[in-house]
Design an enzyme around this catalytic site. Structure first.
Site, short mmCIF file in Angstrom:
data_model
loop_
_atom_site.label_atom_id
_atom_site.label_comp_id
_atom_site.label_asym_id
_atom_site.label_seq_id
_atom_site.Cartn_x
_atom_site.Cartn_y
_atom_site.Cartn_z
N ASP A 11 0.86 -1.18 0.00
CA ASP A 11 0.00 0.00 0.00
C ASP A 11 0.90 1.23 0.00
O ASP A 11 1.67 1.44 0.94
CB ASP A 11 -0.90 -0.01 1.23
CG ASP A 11 -2.09 0.93 1.09
OD1 ASP A 11 -2.12 1.70 0.11
OD2 ASP A 11 -2.97 0.91 1.97
N ASP A 105 -2.76 2.32 -6.12
CA ASP A 105 -1.68 2.34 -5.11
C ASP A 105 -1.69 1.15 -4.17
O ASP A 105 -1.05 1.18 -3.12
CB ASP A 105 -1.78 3.63 -4.29
CG ASP A 105 -3.10 3.75 -3.55
OD1 ASP A 105 -4.08 3.10 -3.95
OD2 ASP A 105 -3.16 4.52 -2.57
N GLU A 106 -2.36 0.08 -4.56
CA GLU A 106 -2.52 -1.03 -3.61
C GLU A 106 -2.63 -2.34 -4.38
O GLU A 106 -3.31 -2.42 -5.41
CB GLU A 106 -3.79 -0.79 -2.79
CG GLU A 106 -4.06 -1.77 -1.69
CD GLU A 106 -5.34 -1.43 -0.96
OE1 GLU A 106 -5.67 -2.19 -0.02
OE2 GLU A 106 -6.02 -0.46 -1.31
#
Length: 464
Positions: A11, A105-106
């Protein structure tokens, strides 16, 4: 369940805000808030400096301004976020072909499916854990080297525990949960720590006296099914015990692309509503093309003055990424909705995505009816800056947005700090500037100032 913690969850830390700080030396170490800047806008991401003041994602922007008035408030730059996301995802795919992106983003990664899979399979649990830690630290270091951004990583034997570990690792950390320790790690956590337990479920559990994950495990299967229903109750019970055998699924595909805006004042004029739909369609197409996709079904979302929300959709003869087709279809859908009381929110989206675009007559007909010149005069100009329609007989006024990338003919690249009363303020700096750049102010229609693309956070490698 695995004996080696070979599933990792990555993350990125405050991703959108971190990209802005990395792009703009003058904002490093300072509170940055990214999101919709209108009166009804919401926070998309807040930097850790802003979070100290109580600002968090999904908070109304007006409240964020009250809590942290000295922050830099910026609109999002999707192009920059996607470019850096692609760098991070490519680094993950070097570790394993099984990468499951959850957002820009993960992502989850199954290390057993990658080049180190045989070594992990042959290792003892202790040796395997040490190898996973080493791989995760190398990954975090590579991300910093390639982007200058930091990431938090959790490692565990399941997706559930890897996600919980990455939450514990924030910001800029690494946490490994040993296989077999899942129940003891989860026990003291509040019930909201488990995915799928939102405010309503939390309240139902609280009324039954269940406030921690240990309480859920002790309550047992039958009680939780009675409280939450068969499917949800069974899932919550398994999570409370740390059971999770879900596989990492490579490249989970997006099912739709959409954009929406909430307006400071309800829109009642139908012509204004149709113009806003055109702007939304143009933004939706930019996202669609950035993803290399096209779509067959156009969806219009309308939230009216009384908060009632309606959606209308139309399926075309084939997939398209033509802005004229999508805008015209959304306009037709808008004519099916009663907007006489005012519109609070509008959204345009595309579903039934495909990796190709069929050439069809729709786009040609729309171009002929609307005309290319008319398309440039309304909405976005040739330089990518949105233009606001002026009074009859007056030229359109260019709009500049805080955070936007620009280039000046004399001063070079920079970004917009703000604009108003016919002026725009620009700070001239790049991600590679050694110190904060100088600030200059121009007329909004200065011919030397144009919109530009986002620069990479690291300078391109020099060959030779």
């Amino acid at each position: 369940m695995r004996s080696v913690p070979s599933i990792i969850h990555l993350d990125m830390d405050a991703f959108f805000a971190a990209v802005e700080q990395a792009s703009k030396p003058s904002l490093r170490g300072k509170p940055v808030i990214v999101g919709g800047l209108g009166g009804r806008g919401v926070v998309s991401t807040a930097s850790y400096e802003a979070r100290k003041f109580g600002v968090h994602s999904a908070m109304p922007m007006a409240q964020a301004r009250r809590l942290c008035p000295n922050a830099a408030f910026l609109t999002g730059r999707f192009e920059a976020y996607r470019a850096n996301s692609e760098i991070v995802m490519s680094l993950l795919r070097e570790r394993s072909p099984l990468v499951e992106p959850l957002s820009l983003d993960e992502a989850f990664v199954d290390l057993e499916a990658g080049p180190y899979g045989p070594a992990l399979a042959a290792a003892t649990p202790a040796e395997g854990a040490q190898l996973v830690l080493a791989l995760a630290e190398d990954l975090r270091a590579d991300i910093v080297e390639r982007t200058g951004l930091t990431a938090s990583v959790g490692a565990a034997a399941s997706k559930l525990m890897a996600k919980i570990a990455s939450e514990q690792a924030k910001p800029d950390g690494l946490v490994l949960i040993e296989p077999g320790s899942e129940k003891s790690v989860l026990a003291p956590m509040p019930v909201r720590a488990l995915p799928g337990i939102g405010p309503a479920t939390e309240q139902a559990l609280r009324r039954a006296g269940l406030t921690s994950v240990a309480d859920l495990a002790e309550a047992g299967f039958e009680d939780l099914v009675g409280l939450l229903g068969k499917a949800h109750g069974a899932g919550v019970f398994q999570m409370a015990l740390g059971w999770d055998e879900r596989p990492v699924v490579a490249d989970r595909d997006a099912k739709s692309v959409s954009v929406e805006d909430t307006f400071e004042v309800d829109l009642a004029d139908r012509d204004r509503i149709l113009r806003e739909i055109d702007h939304l369609a143009a933004r939706c197409v930019r996202r669609l093309r950035a993803a290399g996709r096209s779509g067959r079904t156009v969806v219009l979302k309308v939230r009216r003055f009384d908060f009632s929300t309606l959606t209308r959709s139309e399926t075309l003869g084939g997939p398209t990424d033509e802005p004229e087709v999508i805008a015209a279809t959304a306009r037709r859908l808008a004519m099916q909705v009663d907007t006489t009381g005012g519109v609070r929110l509008l959204g345009v989206g595309v579903t039934q995505l495909a990796d190709y675009t069929q050439e069809d007559l729709f786009a040609q007909l729309e171009r002929e009816e609307k005309g290319e010149a008319d398309g440039e005069a309304e909405g976005e100009g040739e330089d990518g800056i949105e233009e606001a329609e002026g009074a009859p007989g007056e030229p359109a006024v260019r709009r500049w947005w805080p955070g936007q990338d620009v280039t000046h003919r004399e001063f070079g690249p920079g970004w917009v700090q703000g604009s108003g009363v016919g002026r725009v303020t620009v700070r001239f700096e790049t991600p590679y500037s050694e110190r904060p750049g100088r600030v200059r102010t121009f007329a909004v229609d200065d011919e030397g100032l144009v919109a530009s693309g986002a620069l990479p956070l690291r300078p391109p490698a020099v060959e030779g």
